[in-house]
Scaffold this motif. Structure first.
Motif, PDB file in Angstrom:
ATOM      1  N   LYS A  53       0.823  -1.205   0.000  1.00 32.19           N
ATOM      2  CA  LYS A  53       0.000   0.000   0.000  1.00 32.19           C
ATOM      3  C   LYS A  53       0.857   1.256   0.000  1.00 32.19           C
ATOM      4  CE  LYS A  53      -3.133   0.150   3.221  1.00 32.19           C
ATOM      5  NZ  LYS A  53      -3.767  -0.238   4.517  1.00 32.19           N
ATOM      6  N   GLN A  54       1.992   1.142   0.683  1.00 25.67           N
ATOM      7  CA  GLN A  54       2.822   2.337   0.844  1.00 25.67           C
ATOM      8  C   GLN A  54       3.422   2.832  -0.466  1.00 25.67           C
ATOM      9  OE1 GLN A  54       5.544   1.203   3.913  1.00 25.67           O
ATOM     10  NE2 GLN A  54       4.056   1.535   5.553  1.00 25.67           N
ATOM     11  N   VAL A  55       3.628   1.915  -1.405  1.00 26.91           N
ATOM     12  CA  VAL A  55       4.188   2.371  -2.678  1.00 26.91           C
ATOM     13  C   VAL A  55       3.098   2.794  -3.657  1.00 26.91           C
ATOM     14  CG1 VAL A  55       6.333   1.090  -2.472  1.00 26.91           C
ATOM     15  CG2 VAL A  55       4.352   0.013  -3.517  1.00 26.91           C
ATOM     16  N   LYS A  56       1.876   2.841  -3.186  1.00 21.73           N
ATOM     17  CA  LYS A  56       0.743   3.358  -3.951  1.00 21.73           C
ATOM     18  C   LYS A  56       0.599   2.730  -5.337  1.00 21.73           C
ATOM     19  CE  LYS A  56       1.244   7.653  -1.614  1.00 21.73           C
ATOM     20  NZ  LYS A  56       1.814   8.951  -1.826  1.00 21.73           N
ATOM     21  N   PRO A  57       0.244   1.466  -5.365  1.00 23.60           N
ATOM     22  CA  PRO A  57       0.002   0.845  -6.664  1.00 23.60           C
ATOM     23  C   PRO A  57      -1.287   1.387  -7.281  1.00 23.60           C
ATOM     24  CG  PRO A  57      -0.696  -0.620  -4.919  1.00 23.60           C
ATOM     25  CD  PRO A  57      -0.049   0.557  -4.252  1.00 23.60           C
ATOM     26  N   ASP A  58      -1.405   1.226  -8.589  1.00 24.03           N
ATOM     27  CA  ASP A  58      -2.607   1.695  -9.276  1.00 24.03           C
ATOM     28  C   ASP A  58      -3.620   0.576  -9.426  1.00 24.03           C
ATOM     29  OD1 ASP A  58      -0.057   3.201 -10.462  1.00 24.03           O
ATOM     30  OD2 ASP A  58      -1.753   4.583 -10.366  1.00 24.03           O
ATOM     31  N   GLY A  59      -3.265  -0.580  -8.902  1.00 19.46           N
ATOM     32  CA  GLY A  59      -4.184  -1.701  -8.942  1.00 19.46           C
ATOM     33  C   GLY A  59      -3.575  -2.862  -8.183  1.00 19.46           C
ATOM     34  N   TYR A  60      -4.394  -3.851  -7.852  1.00 21.96           N
ATOM     35  CA  TYR A  60      -3.912  -4.979  -7.068  1.00 21.96           C
ATOM     36  C   TYR A  60      -4.751  -6.190  -7.418  1.00 21.96           C
ATOM     37  CZ  TYR A  60      -1.854  -7.251  -2.997  1.00 21.96           C
ATOM     38  OH  TYR A  60      -1.143  -8.073  -2.178  1.00 21.96           O
ATOM     39  N   ILE A  61      -4.088  -7.225  -7.858  1.00 18.70           N
ATOM     40  CA  ILE A  61      -4.814  -8.409  -8.301  1.00 18.70           C
ATOM     41  C   ILE A  61      -4.231  -9.652  -7.651  1.00 18.70           C
ATOM     42  CG2 ILE A  61      -5.315  -9.853 -10.281  1.00 18.70           C
ATOM     43  CD1 ILE A  61      -5.394  -7.383 -11.968  1.00 18.70           C
ATOM     44  N   VAL A  62      -5.113 -10.517  -7.165  1.00 20.12           N
ATOM     45  CA  VAL A  62      -4.677 -11.733  -6.503  1.00 20.12           C
ATOM     46  C   VAL A  62      -4.919 -12.926  -7.422  1.00 20.12           C
ATOM     47  CG1 VAL A  62      -4.941 -13.178  -4.482  1.00 20.12           C
ATOM     48  CG2 VAL A  62      -5.274 -10.715  -4.287  1.00 20.12           C
ATOM     49  N   LYS A  63      -3.888 -13.777  -7.540  1.00 22.60           N
ATOM     50  CA  LYS A  63      -4.034 -14.998  -8.329  1.00 22.60           C
ATOM     51  C   LYS A  63      -4.822 -16.034  -7.513  1.00 22.60           C
ATOM     52  CE  LYS A  63       0.653 -14.798  -9.214  1.00 22.60           C
ATOM     53  NZ  LYS A  63       1.947 -15.356  -9.619  1.00 22.60           N
ATOM     54  N   PRO A  64      -5.648 -16.869  -8.114  1.00 22.73           N
ATOM     55  CA  PRO A  64      -5.918 -16.855  -9.550  1.00 22.73           C
ATOM     56  C   PRO A  64      -6.916 -15.745  -9.885  1.00 22.73           C
ATOM     57  CG  PRO A  64      -7.204 -18.556  -8.483  1.00 22.73           C
ATOM     58  CD  PRO A  64      -6.407 -17.903  -7.416  1.00 22.73           C
ATOM     59  N   PHE A  65      -6.633 -15.056 -10.930  1.00 21.83           N
ATOM     60  CA  PHE A  65      -7.476 -13.894 -11.243  1.00 21.83           C
ATOM     61  C   PHE A  65      -8.210 -14.115 -12.553  1.00 21.83           C
ATOM     62  CE2 PHE A  65      -3.261 -13.380 -12.891  1.00 21.83           C
ATOM     63  CZ  PHE A  65      -3.469 -12.994 -14.201  1.00 21.83           C
ATOM     64  N   ASN A  66      -9.336 -13.500 -12.634  1.00 22.42           N
ATOM     65  CA  ASN A  66     -10.087 -13.480 -13.875  1.00 22.42           C
ATOM     66  C   ASN A  66      -9.330 -12.586 -14.847  1.00 22.42           C
ATOM     67  OD1 ASN A  66     -12.002 -12.456 -15.861  1.00 22.42           O
ATOM     68  ND2 ASN A  66     -13.563 -13.486 -14.621  1.00 22.42           N
ATOM     69  N   GLU A  67      -9.189 -13.030 -16.074  1.00 21.11           N
ATOM     70  CA  GLU A  67      -8.375 -12.252 -17.007  1.00 21.11           C
ATOM     71  C   GLU A  67      -8.985 -10.877 -17.303  1.00 21.11           C
ATOM     72  OE1 GLU A  67      -7.917 -15.209 -20.061  1.00 21.11           O
ATOM     73  OE2 GLU A  67      -5.781 -15.389 -19.579  1.00 21.11           O
ATOM     74  N   ARG A  68     -10.313 -10.829 -17.257  1.00 18.28           N
ATOM     75  CA  ARG A  68     -10.933  -9.522 -17.498  1.00 18.28           C
ATOM     76  C   ARG A  68     -10.634  -8.553 -16.364  1.00 18.28           C
ATOM     77  NH1 ARG A  68     -15.433 -12.101 -19.217  1.00 18.28           N
ATOM     78  NH2 ARG A  68     -16.599 -11.447 -17.386  1.00 18.28           N
ATOM     79  N   THR A  69     -10.414  -9.128 -15.167  1.00 18.70           N
ATOM     80  CA  THR A  69     -10.033  -8.277 -14.050  1.00 18.70           C
ATOM     81  C   THR A  69      -8.743  -7.543 -14.367  1.00 18.70           C
ATOM     82  OG1 THR A  69     -10.967  -9.881 -12.518  1.00 18.70           O
ATOM     83  CG2 THR A  69      -9.505  -8.226 -11.598  1.00 18.70           C
ATOM     84  N   LEU A  70      -7.797  -8.324 -14.860  1.00 19.50           N
ATOM     85  CA  LEU A  70      -6.498  -7.746 -15.212  1.00 19.50           C
ATOM     86  C   LEU A  70      -6.662  -6.648 -16.248  1.00 19.50           C
ATOM     87  CD1 LEU A  70      -3.379  -7.971 -15.020  1.00 19.50           C
ATOM     88  CD2 LEU A  70      -3.509  -9.499 -16.974  1.00 19.50           C
ATOM     89  N   LEU A  71      -7.453  -6.973 -17.271  1.00 24.91           N
ATOM     90  CA  LEU A  71      -7.652  -6.038 -18.366  1.00 24.91           C
ATOM     91  C   LEU A  71      -8.261  -4.735 -17.868  1.00 24.91           C
ATOM     92  CD1 LEU A  71      -7.072  -6.671 -21.333  1.00 24.91           C
ATOM     93  CD2 LEU A  71      -9.527  -6.921 -21.660  1.00 24.91           C
ATOM     94  N   ALA A  72      -9.319  -4.877 -17.080  1.00 23.23           N
ATOM     95  CA  ALA A  72     -10.017  -3.698 -16.582  1.00 23.23           C
ATOM     96  C   ALA A  72      -9.109  -2.893 -15.658  1.00 23.23           C
ATOM     97  CB  ALA A  72     -11.285  -4.116 -15.850  1.00 23.23           C
TER      98      ALA A  72
END
Lengths: 207, 207
Positions: free
Chosen positions: A95-114
């Motif tokens: 959180k401290q490095v302020k990511p623009d998104g965060y995804i946990v595997k296994p992830f839906n591919e559309r999640t990644l895209l969006a």
DNA sequence: CCTGCATTCACCCCAACGGGTGATTTTTAT
DNA sequence: ATAAAAATCACCCGTTGGGGTGAATGCAGG
């Protein structure tokens, strides 16, 4: 609108290839794949990605978070984290490095895209904080009653810190007219002072 | 650090309950569940959530995107979208309202958790005392004459849009003293109005 | 000691801002 | 043609902001 260039930093070749293929089939261009931190630093230097997908848990000495810090310091690019597992500490550091998104595997591919799309557009938005970033369309989406052309023109000048008389001079109308417009702007934006107007605008643009 | 209050807007009761339970078991407090837009508007008014989880595809007249707009206009809260399917148009519209996260069903529950945490902390960061990343040290590097502690304190409040009397009240000094400090701030920053001060600060922060 | 410096406050003056009311003209849409 | 919306301007009034001047307090360092 050219395809956005993505750098993938992922030590698991299967996953990396998987993502790469999927992005390629969905209007993204994969500028490179880095399997460890050294490669990541290298690719960041030579390529010019528009965004980075970062696995947090790399098997190398550097974690993805270190790379994220590097990106923040040196390249100011949007990046999203990708991880299979994150304990409280890691999440805290992430959180401290302020990511623009965060995804946990296994992830839906559309999640990644969006996530990618949104990360990139939000990031671009954040970069344009000046007036150029704010179109009337964009602003009006946040208002109950839309602004007229004149009102938008004036609210932009207000945002730049102009006084009523300066605005009057620039737009070739009387100060009284400026005041009238500003009054209506206040109503539409639910603000009582020009400072509130400016703060509201800034908040809207940052979103 | 108290638990963050989350409002869930999701027309599928099973999913809503599921999320609610999961959040409750993971250091979040569910301030309410809204099954349609009307309930969402209602809950936003009565409760005071710290963040909102929004299903994009509600079965009611309003889509989650409309609710998002409402949030932007009225409450300026962080929100993340939740959706089972999103076509290009929907995604486009979703991007325009600047969500703080985007999750596609079926989603890993940790994804939701991480997204929420990050959305809230990023959002707090953005709102955070007006001067994100601007320390007194950093500011003073740009000034001929450095700010005193008091001046820095006051200039931060000015930046947030406080009036002199509001500042006086907050800092427990008289309005006259605020004016004196502000006068010195104007001198040091080479500004004539508080709006110029704010503009200068914004420019400095953008390096 | 006493000299900066920070902090506090007062008073005056005028310009700027914001709220209210009301009005005319121009443009746009039906 | 006519109704609606946008744009223009005026006047009053009270509040706020900013410039100028002056000054008392307290505190740290030479």
């Amino acid at each position: 609108m050219s395809r956005h260039k993505i750098l993938i930093v992922e030590d698991e070749p299967v996953i990396a290839e998987n993502i790469s293929l999927y992005l390629d089939n969905n209007d993204f261009e994969v500028s490179g794949i880095a399997y460890d931190a050294a490669e990541a630093f290298d690719q960041l230097k030579t390529n010019t990605p528009d965004a980075v997908i970062l696995d947090i848990n790399l098997e190398s000495d550097h974690s993805g978070i270190d790379i994220a810090q590097h990106i923040n310091q040196r390249y100011q690019l949007p990046f999203i984290f990708l991880t299979s597992y994150a304990d409280k500490n890691t999440l805290e550091r992430a959180k401290q490095v302020k990511p623009d998104g965060y995804i946990v595997k296994p992830f839906n591919e559309r999640t990644l895209l969006a996530s990618l799309e949104i990360a990139i557009s939000n990031y671009a938005e954040r970069k344009n904080h000046g007036l150029p970033g704010l179109s009337m369309d964009k602003l009006n989406r946040y208002l109950h009653t839309p602004f007229s052309d004149r009102e938008f023109e004036i609210v932009c000048l207000v945002y730049q810190g102009m006084t009523n008389s300066q605005i009057a001079e620039m737009v070739f109308i009387s100060q009284n007219t400026v005041k009238t417009h500003l009054k209506n702007i206040h109503l539409k934006m639910d603000a009582n002072t020009r400072l509130e107007v400016i703060n509201n605008l800034r908040n809207l643009m940052l979103k």
